[in-house]
Design a protein around this motif. Structure first.
Motif, PDB file in Angstrom:
ATOM      1  N   GLU A 144     -96.922  81.127 -89.567  1.00 48.71           N
ATOM      2  CA  GLU A 144     -97.052  82.262 -88.492  1.00 48.71           C
ATOM      3  C   GLU A 144     -98.776  83.054 -88.172  1.00 48.71           C
ATOM      4  O   GLU A 144     -99.467  82.641 -88.457  1.00 48.71           O
ATOM      5  CB  GLU A 144     -96.159  83.263 -89.507  1.00 48.71           C
ATOM      6  N   ALA A 145     -98.077  83.932 -87.358  1.00 47.60           N
ATOM      7  CA  ALA A 145     -99.105  84.212 -85.994  1.00 47.60           C
ATOM      8  C   ALA A 145     -99.536  86.286 -86.667  1.00 47.60           C
ATOM      9  O   ALA A 145     -98.673  86.367 -85.775  1.00 47.60           O
ATOM     10  CB  ALA A 145     -99.268  84.063 -85.220  1.00 47.60           C
ATOM     11  N   ASP A 146    -100.507  86.243 -86.344  1.00 46.40           N
ATOM     12  CA  ASP A 146    -100.353  88.211 -86.323  1.00 46.40           C
ATOM     13  C   ASP A 146    -101.372  88.301 -84.706  1.00 46.40           C
ATOM     14  O   ASP A 146    -102.620  87.397 -84.379  1.00 46.40           O
ATOM     15  CB  ASP A 146    -101.646  88.778 -87.278  1.00 46.40           C
ATOM     16  N   GLY A 147    -101.720  89.305 -84.208  1.00 47.90           N
ATOM     17  CA  GLY A 147    -101.854  89.774 -82.824  1.00 47.90           C
ATOM     18  C   GLY A 147    -102.162  91.204 -82.938  1.00 47.90           C
ATOM     19  O   GLY A 147    -101.578  91.841 -83.970  1.00 47.90           O
ATOM     20  N   LEU A 148    -102.981  91.659 -82.397  1.00 50.19           N
ATOM     21  CA  LEU A 148    -103.767  93.081 -81.900  1.00 50.19           C
ATOM     22  C   LEU A 148    -101.829  93.953 -81.210  1.00 50.19           C
ATOM     23  O   LEU A 148    -102.098  93.308 -79.825  1.00 50.19           O
ATOM     24  CB  LEU A 148    -104.638  93.669 -81.675  1.00 50.19           C
ATOM     25  N   SER A 149    -101.955  94.871 -81.739  1.00 45.21           N
ATOM     26  CA  SER A 149    -101.181  95.830 -80.881  1.00 45.21           C
ATOM     27  C   SER A 149    -101.771  97.021 -80.948  1.00 45.21           C
ATOM     28  O   SER A 149    -101.238  97.614 -81.090  1.00 45.21           O
ATOM     29  CB  SER A 149     -99.617  95.826 -81.501  1.00 45.21           C
ATOM     30  N   PRO A 150    -101.740  96.896 -79.518  1.00 45.41           N
ATOM     31  CA  PRO A 150    -102.545  98.163 -78.650  1.00 45.41           C
ATOM     32  C   PRO A 150    -101.983  99.507 -78.476  1.00 45.41           C
ATOM     33  O   PRO A 150    -102.173 100.582 -79.110  1.00 45.41           O
ATOM     34  CB  PRO A 150    -102.983  97.925 -76.865  1.00 45.41           C
ATOM     35  N   ASP A 151    -100.039  99.630 -78.860  1.00 44.66           N
ATOM     36  CA  ASP A 151     -99.556  99.988 -78.736  1.00 44.66           C
ATOM     37  C   ASP A 151     -99.372 101.239 -80.413  1.00 44.66           C
ATOM     38  O   ASP A 151     -98.707 102.655 -80.012  1.00 44.66           O
ATOM     39  CB  ASP A 151     -98.192 100.565 -78.122  1.00 44.66           C
ATOM     40  N   LEU A 152    -100.037 100.727 -81.768  1.00 45.01           N
ATOM     41  CA  LEU A 152     -99.459 100.920 -82.479  1.00 45.01           C
ATOM     42  C   LEU A 152    -100.707 101.451 -83.519  1.00 45.01           C
ATOM     43  O   LEU A 152    -101.794 101.030 -82.854  1.00 45.01           O
ATOM     44  CB  LEU A 152     -98.886  99.880 -83.805  1.00 45.01           C
ATOM     45  N   PRO A 153    -100.855 102.373 -84.257  1.00 52.95           N
ATOM     46  CA  PRO A 153    -101.434 102.772 -85.120  1.00 52.95           C
ATOM     47  C   PRO A 153    -103.103 101.779 -85.959  1.00 52.95           C
ATOM     48  O   PRO A 153    -102.219 100.365 -85.538  1.00 52.95           O
ATOM     49  CB  PRO A 153    -101.420 103.792 -86.299  1.00 52.95           C
ATOM     50  N   ALA A 205    -114.960  97.373 -84.117  1.00 51.81           N
ATOM     51  CA  ALA A 205    -113.833  96.898 -84.446  1.00 51.81           C
ATOM     52  C   ALA A 205    -114.508  94.838 -83.467  1.00 51.81           C
ATOM     53  O   ALA A 205    -115.109  96.016 -82.490  1.00 51.81           O
ATOM     54  CB  ALA A 205    -112.695  97.169 -84.329  1.00 51.81           C
ATOM     55  N   THR A 206    -114.042  94.174 -83.940  1.00 52.93           N
ATOM     56  CA  THR A 206    -114.364  92.563 -83.067  1.00 52.93           C
ATOM     57  C   THR A 206    -113.239  92.153 -83.098  1.00 52.93           C
ATOM     58  O   THR A 206    -112.991  91.809 -83.956  1.00 52.93           O
ATOM     59  CB  THR A 206    -115.509  92.573 -83.949  1.00 52.93           C
ATOM     60  N   LEU A 207    -112.380  91.625 -81.715  1.00 60.68           N
ATOM     61  CA  LEU A 207    -111.742  90.792 -81.434  1.00 60.68           C
ATOM     62  C   LEU A 207    -112.401  89.423 -82.013  1.00 60.68           C
ATOM     63  O   LEU A 207    -113.702  88.924 -80.996  1.00 60.68           O
ATOM     64  CB  LEU A 207    -111.468  90.888 -80.423  1.00 60.68           C
ATOM     65  N   LEU A 208    -111.953  88.539 -83.039  1.00 64.42           N
ATOM     66  CA  LEU A 208    -112.971  87.490 -82.681  1.00 64.42           C
ATOM     67  C   LEU A 208    -111.714  85.775 -82.616  1.00 64.42           C
ATOM     68  O   LEU A 208    -112.059  84.891 -82.430  1.00 64.42           O
ATOM     69  CB  LEU A 208    -113.238  87.181 -83.951  1.00 64.42           C
ATOM     70  N   SER A 209    -110.647  86.322 -82.368  1.00 59.71           N
ATOM     71  CA  SER A 209    -110.192  85.498 -81.147  1.00 59.71           C
ATOM     72  C   SER A 209    -108.794  85.582 -80.386  1.00 59.71           C
ATOM     73  O   SER A 209    -108.207  86.541 -80.671  1.00 59.71           O
ATOM     74  CB  SER A 209    -109.210  83.564 -82.601  1.00 59.71           C
ATOM     75  N   ALA A 210    -108.285  84.946 -79.954  1.00 57.22           N
ATOM     76  CA  ALA A 210    -107.447  85.264 -78.447  1.00 57.22           C
ATOM     77  C   ALA A 210    -106.465  83.817 -78.359  1.00 57.22           C
ATOM     78  O   ALA A 210    -107.082  83.491 -77.118  1.00 57.22           O
ATOM     79  CB  ALA A 210    -107.153  86.258 -77.628  1.00 57.22           C
ATOM     80  N   SER A 211    -105.607  83.704 -78.807  1.00 55.99           N
ATOM     81  CA  SER A 211    -105.535  82.358 -78.810  1.00 55.99           C
ATOM     82  C   SER A 211    -103.865  82.271 -78.095  1.00 55.99           C
ATOM     83  O   SER A 211    -102.777  83.663 -79.268  1.00 55.99           O
ATOM     84  CB  SER A 211    -105.526  81.552 -80.380  1.00 55.99           C
ATOM     85  N   LEU A 213     -96.939  84.727 -76.556  1.00 58.84           N
ATOM     86  CA  LEU A 213     -97.316  85.552 -77.387  1.00 58.84           C
ATOM     87  C   LEU A 213     -99.055  84.982 -77.807  1.00 58.84           C
ATOM     88  O   LEU A 213     -99.342  84.194 -77.058  1.00 58.84           O
ATOM     89  CB  LEU A 213     -96.410  85.676 -78.935  1.00 58.84           C
ATOM     90  N   VAL A 214     -99.098  85.696 -78.556  1.00 52.34           N
ATOM     91  CA  VAL A 214    -101.379  85.574 -78.462  1.00 52.34           C
ATOM     92  C   VAL A 214    -101.760  85.561 -79.763  1.00 52.34           C
ATOM     93  O   VAL A 214    -101.410  87.401 -80.485  1.00 52.34           O
ATOM     94  CB  VAL A 214    -101.738  86.685 -77.519  1.00 52.34           C
TER      95      VAL A 214
END
Length: 508
Positions: free
Chosen positions: A412-421, A428-434, A444-445
């Protein structure tokens, strides 16, 4: 260190059985760990791993591993968590009736052996026990099997993930996990074992008829049916088949890696975090090692308190803090024996904490705490695509942006949701975008994410269930993931760990 029911003990003593054989004194498989002067300055888990070990569970074998169709031997523990000086009961059923033993093992590194046997019981007479009727309102299956063996945890036992292994005289085996915590000493890292999630997935008995989990029941044809799932599940029952929870292997990988790398760790459970038996502000970080999906209000508030106090949270899995659950006592009043999660409204057990649905449905998305949140089931393992290669997290790994680390995004995977709190007033640092595709084929990413708080803490989310496999599992280990994770934990703990023990292939 042990006590049996008085009538049983007196009967065996009258028959000439020694106190040691009864379990009134410890019966060790092999010599106890050597404790020398050189160990006195070591944290307990580091000292423990200097002891000789042996695999706790041989390779899985259908000719020896119990199953829910025949229930050759199975058992459960009266508690998921225990401290030295406290007791745990084991409840065992044997079919057909016969003799059996219980052995207790601490899981760790032990030079690659993977475990150490700490105690073996005398032989007991076992009998079949019934599968109880399912509660018609909640779907709960709760056993009331008699106590087979009671163990008082000795003062010298080291905090850790333990397994009780039940072995019948004709060689059938099953097991159940429990955790020994340390209430007297504060380790730098406290690993929280996700017992609520282990139990949520447990569909004992997996017999095509009776078993229920928080996901499925069985329909008339024996197929799993989510419409027939339980709304509440009990710890008063074995885990399905051989007793190894289906999510435990991810935690086991983290345990072995942390102990191989000589971190100062102790262990606790979801229930300990919920109840306040551990103070999250006393540790440099809480480590959520595997698939930690089912969280109570008490668990979430404890984690939030840790962050506010400048402590760190490390999520080495994905799909964490997803379902809100309610924890209840068992029918006999023992606390923390039932996990309730209706998953829909109306919730018949509704209380002041709100319905047991997704946290994001309560207006508290997991991203607010973790920084990212669950976005899908990965169709097949994919590479982790590096971002933020200049960040201290990736130091010494040699990676550059867009490098691909094979097989790390999986399960299972997590991702950043820009429209949510998301966490505020942080760096903050994004360390992957897969990029990946779900089981249904949707693109999905996945994101690995880290944020640093104004109070000095770090919150890290790997964003994938395969991260701990890349730390430890043969055929999956990746030096870049190991080095990056060590960078993270060394920064959190101040780099106080000692040089790692020699690497040999992981076992157990």
């Amino acid at each position: 260190m042990f006590r049996l029911r008085r009538r049983t003990a007196l009967g065996l003593l009258a028959g000439g059985v020694s106190a040691a054989a009864l379990g009134l004194e410890p019966v060790l498989d092999g010599p106890p760990p050597t404790r020398t002067l050189s160990h006195l300055d070591l944290p307990p888990v580091r000292a423990e791993n200097r002891a000789a070990g042996e695999p706790w569970w041989p390779p899985r074998d259908p000719r020896r591993d119990a199953d829910d169709q025949h229930r050759q031997i199975q058992g459960y523990a009266s508690t998921t968590t225990v401290a030295p000086g406290e007791s745990v009961d084991f409840h065992v059923a044997v079919n057909p009736a016969g003799r059996y033993r219980i052995s207790l093992h601490r899981l760790g590194w032990y030079g690659g052996a993977g475990a150490r046997t700490v105690l073996t019981s005398p032989e007991f007479d076992g009998t079949p026990q019934p599968v109880p009727a399912t509660d018609p309102a909640t779907g709960t299956i709760a056993c009331r099997w008699p106590v087979s063996w009671t163990v008082r945890i000795p003062d010298g036992w080291t905090s850790g993930l333990y397994q009780a292994v039940f072995t019948s005289a004709d060689g059938w085996r099953a097991c159940t996990p429990f955790v020994v915590r340390d209430d007297r000493r504060t380790a730098a890292l406290c690993v929280i074992l996700p017992v609520t999630t282990w139990q949520a997935y447990n569909q004992w008995p997996l017999d095509g008829r009776t078993g229920k989990s928080l996901y499925n029941g069985f329909g008339p044809t024996g197929r799993r049916d989510p419409n027939l799932r339980a709304r509440e599940v009990s710890f008063d029952r074995p885990y399905a088949d051989d007793g190894i929870p289906i999510q435990l292997t991810r935690d086991h990988d983290a345990v072995q890696w942390l102990e191989r790398k000589d971190y100062d760790v102790s262990y606790a459970t979801s229930f300990d975090l919920h109840s306040g038996r551990i103070d999250p502000t006393r540790h440099a970080a809480l480590v959520f090692a595997g698939h930690d999906e089912y969280w109570s209000v008490g668990m979430r508030r404890a984690a939030e308190r840790a962050v506010a106090a400048g402590r760190s949270l490390v999520f080495l899995g994905a799909n964490s803090v997803y379902w809100h659950v309610r924890l209840r006592p068992g029918a006999d009043g023992r606390p923390e024996r039932v996990v309730a999660c209706a998953k829909t409204t109306p919730d018949p057990g509704l209380d002041a904490d709100g319905p047991t649905v997704k946290w994001r449905s309560l207006g508290q998305p997991e991203q607010e705490l973790i920084g990212v949140q669950y976005n899908g089931i990965v169709g097949s393992p994919c590479p982790l695509v590096v971002r933020g290669a200049g960040h201290w997290f990736w130091a010494g790994t040699g990676v550059r942006d867009d490098d691909r680390i094979p097989g790390v995004v999986g399960g299972e995977a997590d991702g950043l949701s820009p429209d949510l709190p998301h966490p505020t007033a942080t760096t903050a640092t994004l360390l992957s975008a897969s990029p990946y595709r779900t089981r249904e084929g949707a693109p999905l990413v996945q994101n690995t994410y880290l944020y640093e708080t104004p109070q000095g803490g770090v919150v890290f989310a790997s964003g994938t269930l395969n991260w701990t496999m890349a730390l430890n599992r043969p055929g999956h280990r990746d030096e870049r993931i190991e080095r990056a994770t060590a960078n993270l934990l060394d920064r959190i703990t101040g780099g106080t760990r000692r040089p790692a023990q020699p690497d040999t292939p992981a076992q157990g």
